[in-house]
Design a protein around this motif. Structure first.
Motif, PDB file in Angstrom:
ATOM      1  N   LYS A  26     -33.545   3.084  39.604  1.00  0.00           N
ATOM      2  CA  LYS A  26     -32.959   3.700  40.788  1.00  0.00           C
ATOM      3  C   LYS A  26     -31.618   3.053  41.105  1.00  0.00           C
ATOM      4  O   LYS A  26     -31.374   1.883  40.807  1.00  0.00           O
ATOM      5  CB  LYS A  26     -33.900   3.555  41.995  1.00  0.00           C
ATOM      6  N   ASN A  27     -30.781   3.832  41.719  1.00  0.00           N
ATOM      7  CA  ASN A  27     -29.478   3.377  42.170  1.00  0.00           C
ATOM      8  C   ASN A  27     -29.647   2.218  43.148  1.00  0.00           C
ATOM      9  O   ASN A  27     -30.509   2.251  44.015  1.00  0.00           O
ATOM     10  CB  ASN A  27     -28.782   4.578  42.836  1.00  0.00           C
ATOM     11  N   GLN A  28     -28.790   1.209  43.047  1.00  0.00           N
ATOM     12  CA  GLN A  28     -28.877   0.046  43.931  1.00  0.00           C
ATOM     13  C   GLN A  28     -28.688   0.436  45.395  1.00  0.00           C
ATOM     14  O   GLN A  28     -29.310  -0.146  46.282  1.00  0.00           O
ATOM     15  CB  GLN A  28     -27.850  -1.008  43.530  1.00  0.00           C
ATOM     16  N   GLN A  29     -27.852   1.433  45.668  1.00  0.00           N
ATOM     17  CA  GLN A  29     -27.670   1.898  47.045  1.00  0.00           C
ATOM     18  C   GLN A  29     -28.952   2.516  47.584  1.00  0.00           C
ATOM     19  O   GLN A  29     -29.279   2.343  48.760  1.00  0.00           O
ATOM     20  CB  GLN A  29     -26.515   2.891  47.139  1.00  0.00           C
ATOM     21  N   ASP A  30     -29.685   3.238  46.744  1.00  0.00           N
ATOM     22  CA  ASP A  30     -30.953   3.822  47.167  1.00  0.00           C
ATOM     23  C   ASP A  30     -31.966   2.735  47.512  1.00  0.00           C
ATOM     24  O   ASP A  30     -32.688   2.837  48.508  1.00  0.00           O
ATOM     25  CB  ASP A  30     -31.535   4.729  46.077  1.00  0.00           C
ATOM     26  N   ILE A  31     -32.005   1.689  46.697  1.00  0.00           N
ATOM     27  CA  ILE A  31     -32.921   0.578  46.944  1.00  0.00           C
ATOM     28  C   ILE A  31     -32.515  -0.149  48.226  1.00  0.00           C
ATOM     29  O   ILE A  31     -33.366  -0.494  49.055  1.00  0.00           O
ATOM     30  CB  ILE A  31     -32.964  -0.385  45.740  1.00  0.00           C
ATOM     31  N   LEU A  88     -34.994   7.398  48.723  1.00  0.00           N
ATOM     32  CA  LEU A  88     -35.970   6.768  47.840  1.00  0.00           C
ATOM     33  C   LEU A  88     -37.323   6.612  48.551  1.00  0.00           C
ATOM     34  O   LEU A  88     -37.402   6.046  49.640  1.00  0.00           O
ATOM     35  CB  LEU A  88     -35.449   5.401  47.387  1.00  0.00           C
ATOM     36  N   PHE A  89     -38.378   7.125  47.942  1.00  0.00           N
ATOM     37  CA  PHE A  89     -39.734   7.074  48.489  1.00  0.00           C
ATOM     38  C   PHE A  89     -39.792   7.606  49.923  1.00  0.00           C
ATOM     39  O   PHE A  89     -40.403   7.004  50.799  1.00  0.00           O
ATOM     40  CB  PHE A  89     -40.303   5.654  48.442  1.00  0.00           C
ATOM     41  N   SER A  90     -39.139   8.742  50.165  1.00  0.00           N
ATOM     42  CA  SER A  90     -39.134   9.309  51.515  1.00  0.00           C
ATOM     43  C   SER A  90     -39.848  10.651  51.546  1.00  0.00           C
ATOM     44  O   SER A  90     -39.793  11.419  50.586  1.00  0.00           O
ATOM     45  CB  SER A  90     -37.704   9.474  52.018  1.00  0.00           C
TER      46      SER A  90
END
Length: 131
Positions: free
Chosen positions: A2-7, A117-119
């Motif tokens: 996953k994209n670091q911004q998403d994390i 992410l995970f939403s």
């Protein structure tokens, strides 16, 4: 991966939700009537205590789940601005509004950018797009 911004947004979302659940729960467990009385004593309508505590508790749960993230982020911005202006500003930066300012920045980030992410928001969108 996953994209670091998403994390990063996920981490902000979950931590913010946990903090707000704690604040909302504390208001209800400590006696919401007492909080309403305190609101009255500082010149705010007592019924706002119920609204603020509900936003904190329900909003905290929703934001952890990623449900209406931008809307909840906006509600948190309003609550935090109210807290800073009515109570924390007079206490100064350290020991006053510094903590609320940090939460305000996180809330504003989620209002502006969301968190996919995970939403549940992303899940609902995927289900709708398949229909």
């Amino acid at each position: 991966m996953k994209n670091q911004q998403d994390i990063g947004a996920l981490l902000l979302r979950v931590v913010l939700g946990i903090i707000f659940i704690g604040h909302g729960t504390q208001k209800f467990q400590g006696g919401i009537e007492n909080i309403a009385g305190w609101f009255d004593s500082i010149g705010l309508p007592g019924f706002l205590a119920y609204i603020v505590a509900s936003i904190e508790l329900v909003g905290g749960i929703a934001i952890i789940l990623g449900l209406a993230t931008r809307i909840v982020g906006g509600l948190f911005v309003i609550v935090l601005l109210g807290a800073i202006v009515t109570v924390q500003l007079s206490a100064g930066f350290i020991g006053g509004y510094a903590y609320d300012l940090a939460l305000l920045a996180i809330s504003a980030y989620l209002l502006l950018n969301g968190s996919k992410l995970f939403s549940l928001d992303s899940y609902i969108l995927k289900v709708r797009n398949k229909s």
